[in-house]
Design a protein around this motif. Structure first.
Motif, PDB file in Angstrom:
ATOM      1  N   THR A  79       0.851  -1.195   0.000  1.00 26.73           N
ATOM      2  CA  THR A  79       0.000   0.000   0.000  1.00 26.73           C
ATOM      3  C   THR A  79       0.886   1.245   0.000  1.00 26.73           C
ATOM      4  OG1 THR A  79      -0.007   0.289   2.416  1.00 26.73           O
ATOM      5  CG2 THR A  79      -1.680  -1.202   1.514  1.00 26.73           C
ATOM      6  N   GLY A  80       0.270   2.382  -0.202  1.00 25.17           N
ATOM      7  CA  GLY A  80       0.998   3.641  -0.097  1.00 25.17           C
ATOM      8  C   GLY A  80       1.494   3.879   1.320  1.00 25.17           C
ATOM      9  N   MET A  81       0.671   3.510   2.307  1.00 22.20           N
ATOM     10  CA  MET A  81       1.100   3.710   3.697  1.00 22.20           C
ATOM     11  C   MET A  81       2.265   2.802   4.065  1.00 22.20           C
ATOM     12  SD  MET A  81      -0.201   6.350   4.727  1.00 22.20           S
ATOM     13  CE  MET A  81       0.910   6.254   6.115  1.00 22.20           C
ATOM     14  N   ASN A 129      -2.736  16.842   0.811  1.00 19.97           N
ATOM     15  CA  ASN A 129      -4.093  16.304   0.884  1.00 19.97           C
ATOM     16  C   ASN A 129      -4.764  16.851   2.141  1.00 19.97           C
ATOM     17  OD1 ASN A 129      -6.362  14.682   0.843  1.00 19.97           O
ATOM     18  ND2 ASN A 129      -5.271  12.766   1.062  1.00 19.97           N
ATOM     19  N   VAL A 186       1.967  11.709  -4.223  1.00 23.42           N
ATOM     20  CA  VAL A 186       0.697  11.143  -4.698  1.00 23.42           C
ATOM     21  C   VAL A 186      -0.133  12.160  -5.479  1.00 23.42           C
ATOM     22  CG1 VAL A 186      -1.559  10.307  -3.932  1.00 23.42           C
ATOM     23  CG2 VAL A 186       0.507   9.354  -2.944  1.00 23.42           C
ATOM     24  N   THR A 222      -2.330   3.150  -5.398  1.00 18.11           N
ATOM     25  CA  THR A 222      -3.784   3.006  -5.292  1.00 18.11           C
ATOM     26  C   THR A 222      -4.514   4.144  -6.004  1.00 18.11           C
ATOM     27  OG1 THR A 222      -3.256   2.255  -3.057  1.00 18.11           O
ATOM     28  CG2 THR A 222      -5.579   2.652  -3.541  1.00 18.11           C
ATOM     29  N   GLY A 248      -1.631  -0.343  -3.669  1.00 18.56           N
ATOM     30  CA  GLY A 248      -0.215  -0.539  -3.970  1.00 18.56           C
ATOM     31  C   GLY A 248       0.571   0.681  -3.554  1.00 18.56           C
ATOM     32  N   LEU A 291      -9.124   8.735  -4.640  1.00 20.29           N
ATOM     33  CA  LEU A 291      -8.871   9.883  -5.523  1.00 20.29           C
ATOM     34  C   LEU A 291      -8.041   9.416  -6.700  1.00 20.29           C
ATOM     35  CD1 LEU A 291      -5.677  11.145  -5.083  1.00 20.29           C
ATOM     36  CD2 LEU A 291      -6.614  11.406  -2.833  1.00 20.29           C
TER      37      LEU A 291
HETATM   38  C1  LIG Z   1      -3.893   7.659  -0.153  1.00 19.23           C
HETATM   39  C2  LIG Z   1      -2.654   8.321   0.268  1.00 19.23           C
HETATM   40  C3  LIG Z   1      -1.676   7.618   0.974  1.00 19.23           C
HETATM   41  C4  LIG Z   1      -1.859   6.189   1.422  1.00 19.23           C
HETATM   42  O1  LIG Z   1      -2.028   5.283   0.375  1.00 19.23           O
HETATM   43  P1  LIG Z   1      -2.711   3.842   0.551  1.00 19.23           P
HETATM   44  O2  LIG Z   1      -2.420   3.166  -0.742  1.00 19.23           O
HETATM   45  O3  LIG Z   1      -4.168   4.084   0.795  1.00 19.23           O
HETATM   46  O4  LIG Z   1      -2.078   3.177   1.715  1.00 19.23           O
HETATM   47  C5  LIG Z   1      -0.516   8.284   1.333  1.00 19.23           C
HETATM   48  N1  LIG Z   1      -0.338   9.580   1.008  1.00 19.23           N
HETATM   49  C6  LIG Z   1      -1.251  10.288   0.320  1.00 19.23           C
HETATM   50  C7  LIG Z   1      -0.984  11.715   0.006  1.00 19.23           C
HETATM   51  C8  LIG Z   1      -2.440   9.686  -0.075  1.00 19.23           C
HETATM   52  O5  LIG Z   1      -3.358  10.391  -0.747  1.00 19.23           O
END
Ligand SMILES: *Cc1c(COP(=O)(O)O)cnc(C)c1O
Length: 397
Positions: free
Chosen positions: A89-91, A162, A189, A211, A222, A341
């Protein structure tokens, strides 16, 4: 505006489609999906060599996988990075990048306008391991300088942030980080690799939630970490292998397909967002409109310098606070209420009661997240239909 990817060997659009492709012995056209957790070896000797790194090849999907490797290589080419590591994931990407750089006794400085989960990691998670953190107004360069301590090891920021679309001067912050001996990590992102290249602006490491725009079709999660070979080997490689936030090969395959159309989608969505932002700015019930492509954006001059284009996102405040924002959201028919988003489908969310609901009203206010704030993610629908949808929702609000 500045061209964020001016000197690649092949053009960005070509790498989006072909970069990193590994063809199997069947010479397939489309990237193969290797759904396998492991690989077999010709001999015990080869297996031994593979494990000590003398025989190139795959071992185990927690370490690497051919489909995931294609995604990593393609992302590295797009970003102009030497190395990339995909995460679930992004996190996972943000957490691993920060945990890989920091240890007990260190200090991190971060811009306070952060995605809710990123802020949790900086403000609550890292301090549990003896890492101090300071949150500042990221648009204030003097605040970055003032926050530096002898043990400051990392600067972290999102730009645009964000959900307020606040923009930070990455080149200037990178220079301050360098002078302090700290590494700059940028969560890119919102800008996407189409509009912004933080490594070229001096950042040490870039993270994405794939994602969002990279999938862009709301299908899977992802993440990816991009940096120099040395950075990845020193700080990231072993942490990911041993702790296991690996990307699924299936998701890597979906994301490779998403990348093929990334620039088409982001350019079209950005164009529609620009049209809608200009129209919304003239509507009486819209008391605040934030869009990085407008001259009235507080950091318009920085945007012109560091971004190739603005954003697929718009933030607006509707007159009448939370109640009016809810009436507006509930009246939308094409924009759907969702916290994702960068999707092909237009989405709208009320940050104060969702992504940022964990924070007290004071903290939300300091992040620029008021009760009337709505975040719009503009999709691929016809902009006239989206405008009609927004017009009707504003009438009801
Ligand atoms: C959504 C988002 C994340 C986290 O991503 P995931 O794939 O949901 O874990 C991190 N940083 C920003 C700026 C995001 O918009």
């Amino acid at each position: 505006m500045a061209d964020p990817h001016s000197t690649p060997k092949r053009h960005f659009e070509t790498e989006l489609v072909h970069g990193g492709t590994l063809r199997s012995q069947f010479a397939e056209t489309s990237e193969a999906l290797f759904l396998t957790q492991g690989h077999v070896y010709e001999s015990a000797e080869q297996c031994e060599k593979r494990f000590i790194g003398e025989d190139p090849g795959y071992i185990y999907a927690r370490f690497s996988n051919p489909t995931v490797a294609m995604f990593e290589k393609r992302m590295a080419l797009l970003e102009g990075a030497e190395a990339a590591r995909a995460t679930a994931t992004g996190m996972a990407a943000v957490t691993a990048a920060l945990m890989g750089l920091l240890r007990a006794g260190d200090h991190i400085v971060a811009a306070r306008a952060l995605f809710g989960s990123c802020r949790y990691v900086v403000e609550e998670h890292l301090p549990r391991y003896g890492i101090e953190s300071t949150l500042i107004d990221g648009t204030d360069l003097a605040a970055w300088r003032a926050a530096i301590r002898p043990n400051t090891k990392v600067f972290f920021l999102e730009s645009p942030a964000n959900p307020t679309l606040e923009v930070i001067d990455i080149e200037a912050v990178a220079a301050i980080a360098k002078s302090a001996g700290a590494k700059l990590v940028v969560d890119n992102v919102f800008a996407t690799p189409v509009w912004q290249k933080p490594l070229a602006l001096g950042a040490d490491c870039v993270t994405y939630s794939a994602t969002k725009h990279i999938d862009g079709q709301g299908r899977c999660l992802g993440g990816v970490i991009l940096a120099s070979e040395e950075f990845i080997n020193t700080h990231i490689h072993t942490l990911l292998r041993q702790t296991g936030p690996a990307m699924s090969p299936f998701n890597a395959w979906v994301l490779l397909k998403g990348l093929e159309t990334l620039s088409l989608r982001v350019e079209r969505q950005t164009r529609s967002a620009s049209l809608l932002a200009d129209w919304l700015a003239d509507q009486k019930k819209v008391t605040r409109l934030i869009f990085p492509g407008r001259k009235d954006h507080p950091q318009a001059e920085i945007i012109a310098r560091q971004m190739g284009g603005p954003s697929t996102l718009i933030a607006l405040e509707v007159e009448g606070g939370k109640a009016a924002a809810f009436r507006f959201l509930n009246a939308l028919r094409i924009f759907r209420i969702s916290n994702n988003l960068g999707d092909a489908k237009s989405l709208a969310v009320h940050p104060a009661t969702t992504t940022h609901q964990r924070f007290t009203p004071d903290v939300r206010a300091s992040m620029g997240v008021g009760d009337g704030l709505v975040r719009l993610s503009v999709g691929l629908e016809h902009p006239d239909d989206l405008k009609a949808d927004l017009a009707e929702a504003l009438r009801v609000a």
